[in-house]
Design a protein around this motif. Structure first.
Motif, PDB file in Angstrom:
ATOM      1  N   GLN A  17     -11.240 -10.435  -6.667  1.00  0.00           N
ATOM      2  CA  GLN A  17     -11.100  -9.421  -8.317  1.00  0.00           C
ATOM      3  C   GLN A  17     -11.019 -10.002  -9.487  1.00  0.00           C
ATOM      4  O   GLN A  17     -12.322  -9.832 -10.010  1.00  0.00           O
ATOM      5  N   MET A  18     -10.852 -11.276  -9.577  1.00  0.00           N
ATOM      6  CA  MET A  18     -11.183 -11.971 -11.151  1.00  0.00           C
ATOM      7  C   MET A  18     -12.713 -12.218 -10.925  1.00  0.00           C
ATOM      8  O   MET A  18     -13.554 -12.153 -12.097  1.00  0.00           O
ATOM      9  N   ARG A  19     -13.458 -12.645  -9.595  1.00  0.00           N
ATOM     10  CA  ARG A  19     -14.620 -12.869  -9.605  1.00  0.00           C
ATOM     11  C   ARG A  19     -15.500 -11.739  -9.500  1.00  0.00           C
ATOM     12  O   ARG A  19     -16.191 -11.680 -10.535  1.00  0.00           O
ATOM     13  N   ASP A  20     -14.644 -10.878  -9.384  1.00  0.00           N
ATOM     14  CA  ASP A  20     -15.516  -8.976  -9.040  1.00  0.00           C
ATOM     15  C   ASP A  20     -15.340  -8.781 -10.681  1.00  0.00           C
ATOM     16  O   ASP A  20     -16.748  -8.237 -11.315  1.00  0.00           O
ATOM     17  N   ILE A  21     -14.597  -8.895 -10.850  1.00  0.00           N
ATOM     18  CA  ILE A  21     -14.726  -8.725 -12.783  1.00  0.00           C
ATOM     19  C   ILE A  21     -15.332  -9.635 -13.762  1.00  0.00           C
ATOM     20  O   ILE A  21     -16.471  -9.347 -14.673  1.00  0.00           O
ATOM     21  N   GLU A  22     -15.231 -10.632 -13.308  1.00  0.00           N
ATOM     22  CA  GLU A  22     -16.755 -11.454 -14.236  1.00  0.00           C
ATOM     23  C   GLU A  22     -17.731 -11.923 -13.706  1.00  0.00           C
ATOM     24  O   GLU A  22     -18.917 -11.369 -14.154  1.00  0.00           O
ATOM     25  N   GLY A 239      -9.560  -0.136 -10.083  1.00  0.00           N
ATOM     26  CA  GLY A 239      -9.130   1.309 -10.225  1.00  0.00           C
ATOM     27  C   GLY A 239      -8.157   1.529 -11.256  1.00  0.00           C
ATOM     28  O   GLY A 239      -7.826   1.348 -12.264  1.00  0.00           O
ATOM     29  N   GLU A 240      -8.179   3.180 -11.826  1.00  0.00           N
ATOM     30  CA  GLU A 240      -8.251   3.668 -12.325  1.00  0.00           C
ATOM     31  C   GLU A 240      -6.938   3.372 -13.562  1.00  0.00           C
ATOM     32  O   GLU A 240      -6.293   2.736 -14.541  1.00  0.00           O
ATOM     33  N   TYR A 241      -5.888   3.085 -12.154  1.00  0.00           N
ATOM     34  CA  TYR A 241      -4.894   3.052 -12.665  1.00  0.00           C
ATOM     35  C   TYR A 241      -4.161   1.835 -11.437  1.00  0.00           C
ATOM     36  O   TYR A 241      -3.862   2.207 -10.583  1.00  0.00           O
ATOM     37  N   PRO A 242      -4.209   0.219 -12.040  1.00  0.00           N
ATOM     38  CA  PRO A 242      -4.193  -0.725 -11.169  1.00  0.00           C
ATOM     39  C   PRO A 242      -2.120  -0.950 -10.934  1.00  0.00           C
ATOM     40  O   PRO A 242      -1.891  -0.600 -11.656  1.00  0.00           O
ATOM     41  N   LYS A 243      -2.644  -1.051  -9.536  1.00  0.00           N
ATOM     42  CA  LYS A 243      -1.847  -1.133  -8.594  1.00  0.00           C
ATOM     43  C   LYS A 243      -0.299  -1.406  -8.615  1.00  0.00           C
ATOM     44  O   LYS A 243       1.064  -1.450  -8.807  1.00  0.00           O
TER      45      LYS A 243
END
Ligand SMILES: NC(=O)C1=CN([C@@H]2O[C@H](COP(=O)(O)OP(=O)(O)OC[C@H]3O[C@@H](n4cnc5c(N)ncnc54)[C@H](O)[C@@H]3O)[C@@H](O)[C@H]2O)[C@@H](O)CC1
Ligand SMILES: [K+]
Length: 534
Positions: A17-22, A239-243
């Motif tokens: 997820q961090m990679r995708d955000i970066e 997602g809009e509301y992180p789980k």
């Protein structure tokens, strides 16, 4: 309600997820090298602050090795790995060198990522000493670990494994960049060997592995270095509301203390039934009752074996004490509710502390009720003996389970609790349809829909008999109030766990970790709320 920076501090991510955000940030235009400069600048600033507070750190009550008080310039050893974690470390090396520190670099891997390689070349051009053996850093005062970050993919092998062993043996203060090298970003598992850090400066977003109990002995004091990731980029990936959410002080205080309407009455402020205690464990009932009192619940009824009733009245004069017939061993044998009262009149029921297994018929009776039910201690053990999943399937109302690891194994024998606590809690909640509060150094709360809340701060002072009884009372009182006001019960469970942890931390600060007995803990519940900066 929260600003973007607060929302950023509430989420936790995997490496992927961090990679995708970066990737989104880079795709939007910021150059990779520019972001590395920015991040390393923030790390350098924080490192200098930490170095400058030697006295304060030496007085810190954690088992971390003390910072040296040697005359400046301090000698700083930098461990740089092949990826961008190493790149960050090399930029920090350069900046600390320019600020007058004596810097030495350990860079054991010849094949580096392009940007990291360029930074190493520049560091070398400055005549900063670079070594392939960690031994050359032995007389450094302070070490900065940039061997691996979230790019670690497999077990660490020689020669780096041996170097990390050496480093750990020196028992010097270490700051790890992003995660302690060797720690799996997602699970907190150690891949072969791990750096035992004094501080971990987690970059951008909290990594899930840092929130697992098994990471605790490696991360030291962990903090977030916020480098202005936009929350919209986080939402685009999570997602809009992180789980998965961390319960921060701000998020807990958005609920606590529960506001009351000007015009109200006691029936509107939560009606709780506690079922607790036995002749053998009278204290458990008192502690549970005192903690429920601190929750502010409108009406408190406490069912105890009749031989405990007078003692209970002397401790909790405001509570309605229900005298129940008892077994030969002094456990509640049946509920003896007042005339015109049945279990469904309560907003919530909390059952378990001190009841012993001899109270099993009462637990069965309570499980049949149609009200939200919290089970703890022997309440959980009775449930496990009945078969957790088939028993809970029959319940219409919400059940909240608060197991520690031993109880968890009995309740959910098919779920592996040893590796990943967050996943274990998530799986247990999904299978059982209950809200599961999995106790530990980092307590995790999961609901059946897959949402997880993590309490990031705690204290070993709470590892003490009776502290779970306090949690049950507090939880029961807050759940009853949540039900009576139509608030989210699972969020309230997480908030209660934060409150309990905060009370333990405050009590330990004022009385040392040895001074936090369970009765004292109940007395710190209110100060825990009034002492936080809002
Ligand atoms: N790109 C940027 O500008 C930013 C980078 N950041 C830093 O970049 C890090 C992630 O960088 P990377 O993706 O390059 O990953 P890492 O620096 O964590 O390391 C990945 C490198 O190590 C190698 N490797 C993985 N496991 C190994 C093992 N067991 N033994 C030997 N080699 C192994 C990989 O082949 C790869 O070359 C973060 O942790 C953070 O420190 C963050 O500061 C955010 C900004
Ligand atoms: K690291």
């Amino acid at each position: 309600m929260f600003n973007n920076r607060e929302l950023i501090s509430q989420v936790a991510v995997t490496a992927a997820q961090m990679r995708d955000i970066e990737a989104r940030i880079f795709a939007a235009g910021i150059p990779v090298a520019a972001l590395m400069e920015k991040v390393a600048g923030l790390i350098t600033r924080r490192v200098e602050e930490i170095l400058g507070q030697g006295d304060k750190v030496n007085n810190y009550s954690s088992p971390s090795p003390p910072l040296p008080l040697s005359p400046s310039p301090l000698r700083i050893g930098i461990l740089a790995g092949p990826g961008h974690n190493g790149g960050d470390a090399l930029v920090v090396a350069r900046e600390l060198y320019f600020r007058g520190y004596e810097v030495r670099v350990y860079c054991p891997i010849p094949k580096l990522k392009e940007l990291t390689s360029q930074h190493l070349q520049y560091v070398r051009s400055l005549d900063i000493a670079c070594y392939e053996s960690i031994q050359n850093l032995q007389d450094c005062d302070f070490l900065i670990d940039g061997l691996f970050g979230f790019g670690l993919e497999r077990d660490i092998t020689e020669p780096i494994a041996g170097a990390i062993h050496q480093l750990n043996q020196w028992n010097k203060p270490v700051i790890s960049i992003d995660v302690p090298s060797g720690l799996h970003t997602d699970t907190g598992e150690i891949l072969g060997v791990g750096v035992r850090a004094t501080y971990t400066l987690c970059l951008g977003l909290w990594k899930l592995g840092l929130l697992e109990d098994q990471a605790l002995e490696y991360i030291g004091e962990a903090e977030l270095i916020d480098f202005d990731i936009q929350y919209a980029d986080v939402q685009a990936v999570l997602g809009e509301y992180p789980k998965v959410k961390r319960i921060t002080t701000a998020s807990a205080l958005s609920t606590l203390p529960l506001p009351r309407q000007q015009v109200t009455h006691k029936y509107k402020e939560g009606n709780l039934l506690l079922v607790c205690g036995s002749r053998r464990y009278a204290g458990a009932a008192i502690l549970t009752g005192l903690a429920a009192r601190s929750s502010g619940v409108g009406l408190l009824s406490i069912a105890v074996p009749q031989s405990l009733a007078d003692t209970m009245i002397s401790h909790l004069p405001e509570a309605l004490i229900i005298r129940c017939p008892e077994t030969e061993s002094g456990a509640i044998s049946q509920l003896n509710l007042p005339a015109n009262t049945d279990l469904n009149k309560f907003d919530a029921i909390a059952c378990g502390p001190g009841i012993t297994l001899d109270a099993d018929s009462v637990v069965r009776e309570i499980l049949d009720s149609s009200k939200p039910l919290l089970l703890d201690a022997d309440g959980l053990n009775v449930l496990a003996s009945m078969g957790t999943l088939p028993t809970l399937q029959k319940r219409q109302a919400l059940t909240i389970l608060t197991p520690h690891a031993g109880e968890f194994k009995r309740l959910f024998p098919d779920i592996d609790v040893n590796q990943n606590k967050i996943l274990a809690a998530q799986e247990a909640a999904k299978q059982s349809g209950a809200v599961v509060l999995f106790k530990g150094s980092k307590t995790a709360i999961a609901n059946p829909q897959g949402w997880v809340w993590i309490i990031p701060q705690s204290t070993p002072a709470l590892a003490r008999g009776g502290s779970g009884d306090v949690l049950t009372g507090l939880l029961g009182g807050l759940i009853a109030q949540a039900v009576s006001r139509n608030l989210s019960v699972e969020k309230m469970v997480a908030t209660a766990a934060w409150w309990h942890g905060r009370a333990g931390i405050l009590a330990a600060q004022e009385r040392t970790q040895l001074g936090v007995d369970a009765l004292t803990l109940t007395r710190y519940l209110m100060p825990a709320l009034t002492s936080v900066n809002r």
